[in-house]
Motif scaffolding. Sequence first.
Motif, short mmCIF file in Angstrom:
data_model
loop_
_atom_site.label_atom_id
_atom_site.label_comp_id
_atom_site.label_asym_id
_atom_site.label_seq_id
_atom_site.Cartn_x
_atom_site.Cartn_y
_atom_site.Cartn_z
N LYS A 1 -3.75 -2.33 12.93
CA LYS A 1 -4.96 -1.65 13.39
C LYS A 1 -5.61 -0.75 12.33
O LYS A 1 -6.42 0.11 12.66
CB LYS A 1 -4.70 -0.85 14.68
CG LYS A 1 -4.48 -1.72 15.91
CD LYS A 1 -4.47 -0.89 17.18
CE LYS A 1 -4.40 -1.78 18.40
NZ LYS A 1 -4.37 -0.99 19.66
N VAL A 2 -5.24 -0.93 11.07
CA VAL A 2 -5.90 -0.20 9.99
C VAL A 2 -7.03 -1.09 9.46
O VAL A 2 -6.82 -2.26 9.16
CB VAL A 2 -4.92 0.16 8.85
CG1 VAL A 2 -5.64 0.94 7.76
CG2 VAL A 2 -3.75 0.97 9.40
N LYS A 3 -8.23 -0.53 9.39
CA LYS A 3 -9.40 -1.32 9.01
C LYS A 3 -9.30 -1.81 7.57
O LYS A 3 -8.83 -1.09 6.68
CB LYS A 3 -10.67 -0.48 9.16
CG LYS A 3 -10.99 -0.12 10.61
CD LYS A 3 -12.25 0.75 10.68
CE LYS A 3 -12.54 1.17 12.11
NZ LYS A 3 -13.72 2.07 12.18
N ASP A 4 -9.76 -3.04 7.36
CA ASP A 4 -9.81 -3.59 6.01
C ASP A 4 -10.82 -2.79 5.18
O ASP A 4 -11.69 -2.10 5.71
CB ASP A 4 -10.22 -5.06 6.06
CG ASP A 4 -9.83 -5.81 4.80
OD1 ASP A 4 -8.97 -5.31 4.05
OD2 ASP A 4 -10.38 -6.90 4.56
N GLY A 5 -10.68 -2.88 3.88
CA GLY A 5 -11.58 -2.13 3.01
C GLY A 5 -10.98 -0.80 2.62
O GLY A 5 -9.76 -0.67 2.46
N ASP A 6 -11.83 0.21 2.49
CA ASP A 6 -11.39 1.50 1.95
C ASP A 6 -10.28 2.14 2.76
O ASP A 6 -9.38 2.77 2.19
CB ASP A 6 -12.58 2.46 1.88
CG ASP A 6 -13.60 2.07 0.82
OD1 ASP A 6 -13.26 1.23 -0.04
OD2 ASP A 6 -14.73 2.58 0.87
N GLU A 7 -10.30 1.99 4.10
CA GLU A 7 -9.31 2.66 4.93
C GLU A 7 -7.90 2.18 4.62
O GLU A 7 -6.99 2.98 4.37
CB GLU A 7 -9.62 2.47 6.42
CG GLU A 7 -8.69 3.25 7.35
CD GLU A 7 -9.13 3.19 8.79
OE1 GLU A 7 -9.96 4.04 9.19
OE2 GLU A 7 -8.65 2.30 9.53
N VAL A 8 -7.70 0.88 4.63
CA VAL A 8 -6.35 0.37 4.37
C VAL A 8 -5.99 0.50 2.89
O VAL A 8 -4.83 0.77 2.55
CB VAL A 8 -6.18 -1.08 4.86
CG1 VAL A 8 -6.87 -2.09 3.93
CG2 VAL A 8 -4.71 -1.43 5.01
N THR A 9 -6.96 0.36 2.02
CA THR A 9 -6.69 0.51 0.59
C THR A 9 -6.19 1.92 0.28
O THR A 9 -5.21 2.10 -0.46
CB THR A 9 -7.95 0.20 -0.24
OG1 THR A 9 -8.29 -1.19 -0.05
CG2 THR A 9 -7.71 0.45 -1.73
N LEU A 10 -6.83 2.93 0.85
CA LEU A 10 -6.41 4.31 0.65
C LEU A 10 -5.03 4.55 1.22
O LEU A 10 -4.19 5.22 0.60
CB LEU A 10 -7.41 5.28 1.28
CG LEU A 10 -7.01 6.77 1.24
CD1 LEU A 10 -6.87 7.25 -0.21
CD2 LEU A 10 -8.04 7.61 2.00
N ALA A 11 -4.76 4.01 2.41
CA ALA A 11 -3.45 4.20 3.04
C ALA A 11 -2.34 3.60 2.18
O ALA A 11 -1.31 4.24 1.95
CB ALA A 11 -3.44 3.56 4.43
N VAL A 12 -2.56 2.39 1.69
CA VAL A 12 -1.55 1.73 0.85
C VAL A 12 -1.36 2.48 -0.45
O VAL A 12 -0.22 2.74 -0.87
CB VAL A 12 -1.96 0.26 0.59
CG1 VAL A 12 -1.07 -0.36 -0.48
CG2 VAL A 12 -1.89 -0.55 1.88
N ARG A 13 -2.44 2.85 -1.09
CA ARG A 13 -2.33 3.58 -2.36
C ARG A 13 -1.64 4.93 -2.15
O ARG A 13 -0.77 5.33 -2.94
CB ARG A 13 -3.71 3.79 -2.95
CG ARG A 13 -3.66 4.24 -4.42
CD ARG A 13 -5.04 4.37 -5.03
NE ARG A 13 -5.75 5.55 -4.52
CZ ARG A 13 -6.93 5.50 -3.88
NH1 ARG A 13 -7.51 4.34 -3.66
NH2 ARG A 13 -7.51 6.60 -3.47
N SER A 14 -1.98 5.63 -1.06
CA SER A 14 -1.36 6.92 -0.78
C SER A 14 0.13 6.77 -0.52
O SER A 14 0.93 7.61 -0.96
CB SER A 14 -2.03 7.57 0.44
OG SER A 14 -3.40 7.83 0.20
N ALA A 15 0.50 5.72 0.20
CA ALA A 15 1.92 5.50 0.48
C ALA A 15 2.71 5.24 -0.80
O ALA A 15 3.78 5.81 -1.01
CB ALA A 15 2.08 4.33 1.45
N ILE A 16 2.16 4.39 -1.65
CA ILE A 16 2.86 4.08 -2.90
C ILE A 16 2.96 5.32 -3.78
O ILE A 16 4.00 5.58 -4.39
CB ILE A 16 2.17 2.91 -3.61
CG1 ILE A 16 2.28 1.63 -2.76
CG2 ILE A 16 2.78 2.68 -4.99
CD1 ILE A 16 1.47 0.46 -3.28
#
Length: 275
Positions: A26-41
């Motif tokens: 349920k995380v939107k594609d584009g900036d939302e999921v990209t930021l979440a993934v980058r933040s997690a890493i």
Amino acid sequence: MATQITDSSVLNNGVKMPWLGLGVWKVKDGDEVTLAVRSAIEAGYRSIDTAAVYGNEVGVGEGIRQSGIDRDQLFITTKVWNADQGYDSTLKAFDESVKKLGIETLDLYLIHWPVKGKYVETWKALEKLYRDGYVRAIGVSNFHSHHLEDLRQNSEITPVVNQVEYHPLLTQRELLAYCREHRIQMEAWSPLMQGNLDHPLLVELGQKYGKSPAQIVIRWDLDNQVVTIPKSITPERIRQNADVFDFSLDAEDVEKINALNENRRFGADPDNFNF
């Protein structure tokens, strides 16, 4: 016992899978999921879990690239959706997923749900992908023990992972025992009960250990040797969810949480789903 974010479970084929990962349902594609993934890493996560049906594999791949972390340091999971199950269609779906992710080799590929009459053929496609070196490990999601047993009797490779709904209100003790017996790593989706964390015991234990109820539940997963993939889109919350490696629950507190079980599902029952 997991004592740091880099600790991993050794799967039944010898591949190492981090105990903690980021889920992006349920995380939107584009900036939302990209930021979440980058933040997690950036926070130390090395495992990212997505699925074709989430519709965000492109953004996940972008987050991976933006992180600057070498691909071989990450553990990436995606799943084949129900409508794509079957031998040939699964192979095609896999090609589409890795293209969207922008990677050549997937760390873990899962059957998303046990679609009756199809999941055995789907599994045979996963076995081919594994043998051909396109996937480092293969597993399933939302399988009851009878689905797993059927698969084991009609295949050559035992799943390495069974990703299921697992949390204090749905402890699935019999399934957990079955998976341990057959060296199938249990993995929890929706570990934080979709935010329903206001149970008095979780609040009490949070006060005892100086942690949030969410952190108590994540630690409970790890102390039960269950891989966990809490979802968040907020960088601060992502970091908080990973701040669980400086304590461990007393054995009696683990049992107190185990006793909260109500067999309550927030998602569908794998024996009765219509999607």
